[in-house]
Design a protein around this motif. Structure first.
Motif, PDB file in Angstrom:
ATOM      1  N   HIS A 161      51.008  46.709  10.664  1.00 45.39           N
ATOM      2  CA  HIS A 161      50.264  47.114  11.743  1.00 45.39           C
ATOM      3  C   HIS A 161      49.784  48.707  11.438  1.00 45.39           C
ATOM      4  CE1 HIS A 161      52.369  44.462  14.587  1.00 45.39           C
ATOM      5  NE2 HIS A 161      51.069  44.684  15.133  1.00 45.39           N
ATOM      6  N   VAL A 162      50.289  49.430  10.210  1.00 43.75           N
ATOM      7  CA  VAL A 162      49.888  50.665   9.680  1.00 43.75           C
ATOM      8  C   VAL A 162      48.716  50.180   8.695  1.00 43.75           C
ATOM      9  CG1 VAL A 162      50.322  52.779   8.299  1.00 43.75           C
ATOM     10  CG2 VAL A 162      51.894  51.916  10.132  1.00 43.75           C
ATOM     11  N   LEU A 163      48.966  49.262   7.811  1.00 47.39           N
ATOM     12  CA  LEU A 163      47.979  48.887   6.797  1.00 47.39           C
ATOM     13  C   LEU A 163      46.896  48.091   7.668  1.00 47.39           C
ATOM     14  CD1 LEU A 163      50.178  46.964   4.210  1.00 47.39           C
ATOM     15  CD2 LEU A 163      49.207  49.238   4.033  1.00 47.39           C
ATOM     16  N   ALA A 164      47.106  47.424   8.860  1.00 48.75           N
ATOM     17  CA  ALA A 164      45.785  46.939   9.415  1.00 48.75           C
ATOM     18  C   ALA A 164      44.789  47.723   9.628  1.00 48.75           C
ATOM     19  CB  ALA A 164      46.482  45.901  10.584  1.00 48.75           C
ATOM     20  N   GLU A 165      45.398  49.122   9.845  1.00 47.53           N
ATOM     21  CA  GLU A 165      44.106  49.920  10.431  1.00 47.53           C
ATOM     22  C   GLU A 165      42.954  50.223   9.624  1.00 47.53           C
ATOM     23  OE1 GLU A 165      46.120  53.685  11.172  1.00 47.53           O
ATOM     24  OE2 GLU A 165      47.032  52.803  12.984  1.00 47.53           O
ATOM     25  N   ALA A 166      43.198  49.850   8.115  1.00 49.40           N
ATOM     26  CA  ALA A 166      42.357  49.620   7.023  1.00 49.40           C
ATOM     27  C   ALA A 166      41.179  48.732   7.199  1.00 49.40           C
ATOM     28  CB  ALA A 166      42.848  49.608   5.447  1.00 49.40           C
ATOM     29  N   PHE A 167      41.623  47.770   8.018  1.00 50.35           N
ATOM     30  CA  PHE A 167      40.581  46.556   8.223  1.00 50.35           C
ATOM     31  C   PHE A 167      39.767  46.449   9.797  1.00 50.35           C
ATOM     32  CE2 PHE A 167      43.743  45.353   5.242  1.00 50.35           C
ATOM     33  CZ  PHE A 167      43.207  44.762   4.230  1.00 50.35           C
TER      34      PHE A 167
ATOM     35  N   HIS B   7      38.796  44.621  12.510  1.00 54.24           N
ATOM     36  CA  HIS B   7      39.445  43.732  12.587  1.00 54.24           C
ATOM     37  C   HIS B   7      40.948  43.938  12.444  1.00 54.24           C
ATOM     38  CE1 HIS B   7      35.915  41.066  13.225  1.00 54.24           C
ATOM     39  NE2 HIS B   7      35.248  41.808  11.909  1.00 54.24           N
ATOM     40  N   ASP B   8      41.327  44.877  12.968  1.00 52.89           N
ATOM     41  CA  ASP B   8      42.886  45.281  12.363  1.00 52.89           C
ATOM     42  C   ASP B   8      43.914  44.497  13.545  1.00 52.89           C
ATOM     43  OD1 ASP B   8      41.167  46.807  14.566  1.00 52.89           O
ATOM     44  OD2 ASP B   8      42.948  47.993  15.026  1.00 52.89           O
ATOM     45  N   ASP B   9      43.576  43.874  14.497  1.00 54.22           N
ATOM     46  CA  ASP B   9      44.270  43.012  15.179  1.00 54.22           C
ATOM     47  C   ASP B   9      44.427  41.712  14.373  1.00 54.22           C
ATOM     48  OD1 ASP B   9      44.859  44.756  17.155  1.00 54.22           O
ATOM     49  OD2 ASP B   9      43.468  43.769  18.510  1.00 54.22           O
ATOM     50  N   LEU B  10      43.540  41.360  13.642  1.00 49.18           N
ATOM     51  CA  LEU B  10      43.553  39.937  12.954  1.00 49.18           C
ATOM     52  C   LEU B  10      44.491  40.370  11.763  1.00 49.18           C
ATOM     53  CD1 LEU B  10      42.602  37.298  12.052  1.00 49.18           C
ATOM     54  CD2 LEU B  10      40.571  38.102  11.115  1.00 49.18           C
ATOM     55  N   ALA B  11      44.168  41.446  11.061  1.00 49.56           N
ATOM     56  CA  ALA B  11      44.753  41.805   9.839  1.00 49.56           C
ATOM     57  C   ALA B  11      46.383  42.032   9.937  1.00 49.56           C
ATOM     58  CB  ALA B  11      44.108  43.409   9.478  1.00 49.56           C
TER      59      ALA B  11
ATOM     60  N   GLY C 173      26.338  38.794   7.425  1.00 49.27           N
ATOM     61  CA  GLY C 173      27.293  37.719   7.485  1.00 49.27           C
ATOM     62  C   GLY C 173      28.507  38.049   8.521  1.00 49.27           C
ATOM     63  N   ASP C 174      29.100  37.292   8.675  1.00 51.82           N
ATOM     64  CA  ASP C 174      30.231  37.087   9.923  1.00 51.82           C
ATOM     65  C   ASP C 174      31.564  37.992   9.257  1.00 51.82           C
ATOM     66  OD1 ASP C 174      32.263  36.444  11.431  1.00 51.82           O
ATOM     67  OD2 ASP C 174      30.975  34.714  12.381  1.00 51.82           O
ATOM     68  N   THR C 175      31.559  39.060   9.973  1.00 50.03           N
ATOM     69  CA  THR C 175      32.587  40.001   9.582  1.00 50.03           C
ATOM     70  C   THR C 175      34.167  39.493  10.017  1.00 50.03           C
ATOM     71  OG1 THR C 175      32.621  41.526  11.622  1.00 50.03           O
ATOM     72  CG2 THR C 175      31.215  42.096   9.902  1.00 50.03           C
ATOM     73  N   ARG C 176      34.270  38.666  10.976  1.00 53.65           N
ATOM     74  CA  ARG C 176      35.752  38.275  11.125  1.00 53.65           C
ATOM     75  C   ARG C 176      35.947  36.953  10.423  1.00 53.65           C
ATOM     76  NH1 ARG C 176      37.258  33.603  14.929  1.00 53.65           N
ATOM     77  NH2 ARG C 176      39.339  34.082  15.770  1.00 53.65           N
ATOM     78  N   GLN C 177      34.945  36.320   9.909  1.00 54.62           N
ATOM     79  CA  GLN C 177      35.220  35.187   8.924  1.00 54.62           C
ATOM     80  C   GLN C 177      35.575  35.826   7.518  1.00 54.62           C
ATOM     81  OE1 GLN C 177      32.414  32.204   8.613  1.00 54.62           O
ATOM     82  NE2 GLN C 177      32.641  31.760  10.696  1.00 54.62           N
ATOM     83  N   LEU C 178      34.648  36.979   7.322  1.00 59.75           N
ATOM     84  CA  LEU C 178      34.916  37.642   5.759  1.00 59.75           C
ATOM     85  C   LEU C 178      36.444  38.500   5.871  1.00 59.75           C
ATOM     86  CD1 LEU C 178      33.262  38.491   3.418  1.00 59.75           C
ATOM     87  CD2 LEU C 178      32.371  40.434   4.693  1.00 59.75           C
ATOM     88  N   ALA C 179      36.569  38.869   6.822  1.00 57.33           N
ATOM     89  CA  ALA C 179      38.119  39.838   7.015  1.00 57.33           C
ATOM     90  C   ALA C 179      39.227  38.836   6.624  1.00 57.33           C
ATOM     91  CB  ALA C 179      38.083  40.356   8.330  1.00 57.33           C
ATOM     92  N   ALA C 180      39.209  37.494   7.325  1.00 60.58           N
ATOM     93  CA  ALA C 180      40.111  36.352   7.246  1.00 60.58           C
ATOM     94  C   ALA C 180      40.070  36.036   5.689  1.00 60.58           C
ATOM     95  CB  ALA C 180      39.788  35.308   8.055  1.00 60.58           C
ATOM     96  N   ALA C 181      38.976  35.887   5.257  1.00 55.68           N
ATOM     97  CA  ALA C 181      38.712  35.316   3.710  1.00 55.68           C
ATOM     98  C   ALA C 181      39.454  36.371   2.759  1.00 55.68           C
ATOM     99  CB  ALA C 181      37.442  35.249   3.421  1.00 55.68           C
TER     100      ALA C 181
END
Length: 218
Positions: free
Chosen positions: A5-11, A14-18, A54-62
């Motif tokens: 959850h700490v690392l996810a903040e960098a994303f 889309h931190d919840d997805l991260a 570009g789609d940032t959600r798809q990009l974050a997952a990729a």
């Protein structure tokens, strides 16, 4: 709050997805494909996306799942690493209830990001991921990763009798600086987006300076 959850903040945004994907995302024992690598690739991707779209959600997952299967550089399975990662990403996102069309887009981006796979990206998100990942292989970080991986593989830094390979074939499995010529300097020619190409030229200039300073000292 967990480490993920700490690392996810960098994303963000889309931190919840991260936070959900990070436990699936990387091999803990590979410092060249770790959480820090994912964070740098995301930073590169968002810089490019800000100009290209570009789609940032798809990009974050990729970005988060592009190295979710770990295959060592010297493994005979290396060329298939991105396919294995794409297959795992499909399973992870399917379990989260993503739509098939979105999963397919993410899987395509992961499949085509790899230099070793040699498959052309067809979507904007795939092109951005490929550029963002390759930016991390050149410049100062690229030089550091090159030497780090050489250490993992048991390679020497350079051939003391012929460091520039003037009278021998280049061999980046034996000598770290040979990898600059066999691969790293070639990466800047293959960038997919205008923003990526501009950033690549800046980083390639830094990479050439690193090699020049290294050669001066030896």
């Amino acid at each position: 709050m967990t480490q993920f959850h700490v690392l996810a903040e960098a994303f963000t945004p889309h931190d919840d997805l991260a936070a959900i994907l990070l436990p699936h995302a990387f091999a803990a024992d590979d410092g060249s494909h770790d959480a820090a690598h994912l964070m740098r690739v995301w930073k590169n991707a968002t810089r490019i996306q800000a100009e290209e779209g570009g789609d940032t959600r798809q990009l974050a997952a990729a970005v988060l799942l592009h190295d979710c299967v770990s295959v060592e550089k010297n493994s005979p399975l290396r060329a298939g690493a991105s396919r294995l990662a794409a297959e795992k990403a499909w399973q992870v996102l399917d379990a989260l209830g993503w739509r098939t069309l979105e999963i397919s887009a993410v899987a395509h981006a992961i499949l085509t990001h790899s230099f070793s796979a040699n498959i052309e990206p067809e979507t904007l998100e795939a092109k951005i991921l490929q550029d963002a990942d390759r930016l991390d292989a050149i410049g100062m970080v690229g030089a550091a990763r090159c030497f780090y991986i050489a250490g993992r593989m048991g390679s020497g830094l350079y051939d003391p009798l012929d460091p520039l390979a003037e009278a021998r074939p280049l061999d980046d499995k034996a000598f770290a600086i040979d990898h600059f010529e066999t691969k790293l300097f070639r990466l800047a020619d293959g960038f997919q987006t205008a923003a990526g190409r501009r950033l690549a030229l800046e980083r390639q200039a830094r990479l050439r300076n690193v090699l020049a300073m290294f050669l001066d000292e030896i």
